[in-house]
Design an enzyme around this catalytic site. Structure first.
Site, short mmCIF file in Angstrom:
data_model
loop_
_atom_site.label_atom_id
_atom_site.label_comp_id
_atom_site.label_asym_id
_atom_site.label_seq_id
_atom_site.Cartn_x
_atom_site.Cartn_y
_atom_site.Cartn_z
CG ASP A 76 7.85 10.60 41.02
OD1 ASP A 76 7.06 11.28 41.68
OD2 ASP A 76 8.58 9.74 41.51
CB THR A 77 3.91 13.12 36.28
OG1 THR A 77 4.03 11.87 35.62
CG2 THR A 77 3.28 14.13 35.35
CB THR A 78 6.06 18.12 37.60
OG1 THR A 78 5.75 19.16 38.52
CG2 THR A 78 6.54 18.70 36.30
CB SER A 107 5.47 12.85 32.84
OG SER A 107 5.70 11.62 33.48
#
Length: 512
Positions: A320-322, A339
């Site tokens: 998960d990262t953005t 992230s």
């Protein structure tokens, strides 16, 4: 199908409408795309701890007449000791619950470096929306809930006990204090203040104060490749951005079918990604060079067989990262990715502020003598892959990126090919079903490249054709397992066309 949004004077795309709104507020007040990107990222550091935050790392590309790259990934502390981990029986870096997989977080250094070079508004104004949400509360997003219960059980994770259902009010007072410290005194207010002291205590020798005093943000030379009549840019090592550019360079010379719905399209792009990435574990480290030469692109392209899946030797030795992007009225574009690595990261929390710490150290090797071996002051190989696309005259065409662990270059390969080769609108390119090369954790794709399964989202028509060409395939639900890609495209007349990924559920492309 996600609709494409249009605007004339600026746009922000992110995984959360609260973050995109904060970015637009900065543009409305005369701020730059960098101000908008920092404001949006700061909000996400509050509302999306399952993806990013002040305990994580950051990479960014900025187009302001030319492309600049910012590497704000942290370095291992002075106590890093690969031999000790090997003596404990580890053959790879611990994935969770171990401070040794936590390099010094680079996010705050990235914000202050980006703002120092490109910001127009006071940093305190830029961080104000995030501080308000951290203090006053925000509604828990549907995607946060999957990990919030486990996070709440960890020491320091009490902020998330309130997130029992989507929409429940969550406050993060410790994060608010950290943001205020940055607003007041810059990076030192964070690294040498309350957070830094808690990190030193939690590390118990993993870090020295000198590690926290060292700035983890560097302006570096971006990488570039010509593909589909455009220049595509990404961050250099220790980022895996070269994999995107290498795969695009390979794909540009392949005979792609006229319809991306055909299995031949998925096959050729899958093979481009595989021949680009099969030796990633051996060649990617922070000092890697010469990964994108024309001869090397041609050599790897020659490995692609249009009629069968190629056999690739492994190298010797759900993340998960953005991602978010912004374009302002003056034409500056920012492509920013930030992230924790795996979900809430290491599931270790700095106890004073409750900031969850990333586990980007999982990218380190424990092989003795490997150039990416876990050692003091080193940066680990990174999955973060921001991208900028420019026209041949150097003008900005697009800012684009995605979350997705090892699959980030694969996802962007598909989105960018749809945009540039097939002329699809951002909404169509971003929302179309995807494939990715599967792995157990999202960060182990290249452990055994010939064993990777081609995972396909619901809605694709590639299954039978890929199986006939020798690919092991699996169906997966449409959703966040295939990334959150966001894209702003700058048309020739200056109109902005953007789309936030529908897989993010609450994402938004907001224009002005």
């Amino acid at each position: 199908m996600q609709n494409t949004r249009y605007a004339r004077s600026g746009m922000v795309c992110s995984v959360d409408h609260l973050a995109s709104s904060a970015g637009i507020t900065m543009l409305d007040r005369g701020g730059s795309a960098a101000d908008a990107a920092i404001a949006a990222n700061a909000v996400l550091a509050v509302t999306a701890p399952h993806m990013c935050g002040l305990g994580g790392d950051l990479f960014a590309l900025v187009h302001d007449g030319q492309v600049a790259a910012l590497n704000a990934s942290g370095r291992a502390g002075s106590g890093a000791d690969a031999a000790r981990l090997r003596a404990e029986g580890h053959t790879r870096m611990p994935h969770l619950h171990d401070i040794r997989s936590v390099p010094v977080p680079g996010c705050a250094d990235g914000w202050t470096a980006l703002h120092g070079r490109y910001g127009r508004l006071p940093l305190a104004d830029v961080l104000a929306p995030a501080i308000r949400l951290a203090e006053g509360g925000f509604p828990a997003s549907p995607l946060m809930l999957a990990g919030a219960g486990a996070a709440a059980q960890r020491p320091g994770g009490g902020d998330f006990a309130a997130a029992g259902a989507a929409g429940d009010l969550v406050t993060r007072p410790g994060v608010a204090r950290a943001l205020k410290a940055i607003a007041a005194t810059g990076r030192d207010g964070f690294y040498l203040g309350e957070f830094g002291q808690g990190l030193l205590e939690t590390g118990a020798g993993e870090y020295l104060e000198a590690d926290l005093a060292r700035v983890n943000a560097d302006w570096v030379e971006p990488l570039r490749v010509r593909a589909f009549g455009h220049d595509v840019w990404s961050a250099p090592p220790n980022s895996q951005g070269y994999l995107l550019l290498l795969a695009l360079g390979i794909a540009d010379g392949l005979d792609l079918p006229v319809d991306p719905g055909r299995s031949a399209w998925a096959h050729l792009l899958t093979e481009a990604a595989r021949v680009a990435g099969h030796d990633r574990l051996a060649v990617l480290h922070e000092d890697a060079k010469d990964l994108l030469g024309e001869h090397e692109i041609a050599r790897r392209r020659a490995l692609v067989n249009p009629s069968a899946r190629v056999k690739l030797a492994a190298p010797a030795a759900d993340g998960d990262t953005t991602y978010l992007c912004a374009v302002d009225e003056q034409g500056m574009g920012v492509s920013l990715i930030q992230s924790n690595a795996a979900g809430f990261g290491s599931m270790v929390f700095e106890p004073r502020t409750g900031i969850n710490l990333h586990n980007r150290g999982i990218g380190f090797s424990l092989t003795p003598g490997h150039p990416a071996e876990y050692a003091p002051g080193r940066r680990p190989p990174h999955t973060l892959t921001p991208a900028v696309i420019t026209r041949p005259d150097g003008s900005l065409r697009s800012v684009v990126g995605t979350m997705g662990g090892d699959a980030q270059p694969q996802i962007l390969l598909q989105v960018i090919t749809r945009l540039l080769r097939y002329g699809q609108a951002p909404g169509e390119a971003v929302s179309a079903p995807r494939w990715k090369l599967g792995g157990a954790t999202g960060f182990d794709t290249w452990d055994a490249p010939d064993e990777s399964v081609v995972e396909m989202e619901e809605g694709t028509r590639w299954h039978d054709g890929l199986e006939a060409l020798g690919h092991p395939v699996a169906h997966r639900p449409y959703g966040a397992g295939f990334g959150h890609a966001h894209l702003i495209d700058v048309r020739q007349d200056g109109t902005l066309a953007g789309a936030a990924d529908p897989r993010s559920l609450i994402g938004a492309a907001i224009g002005r």
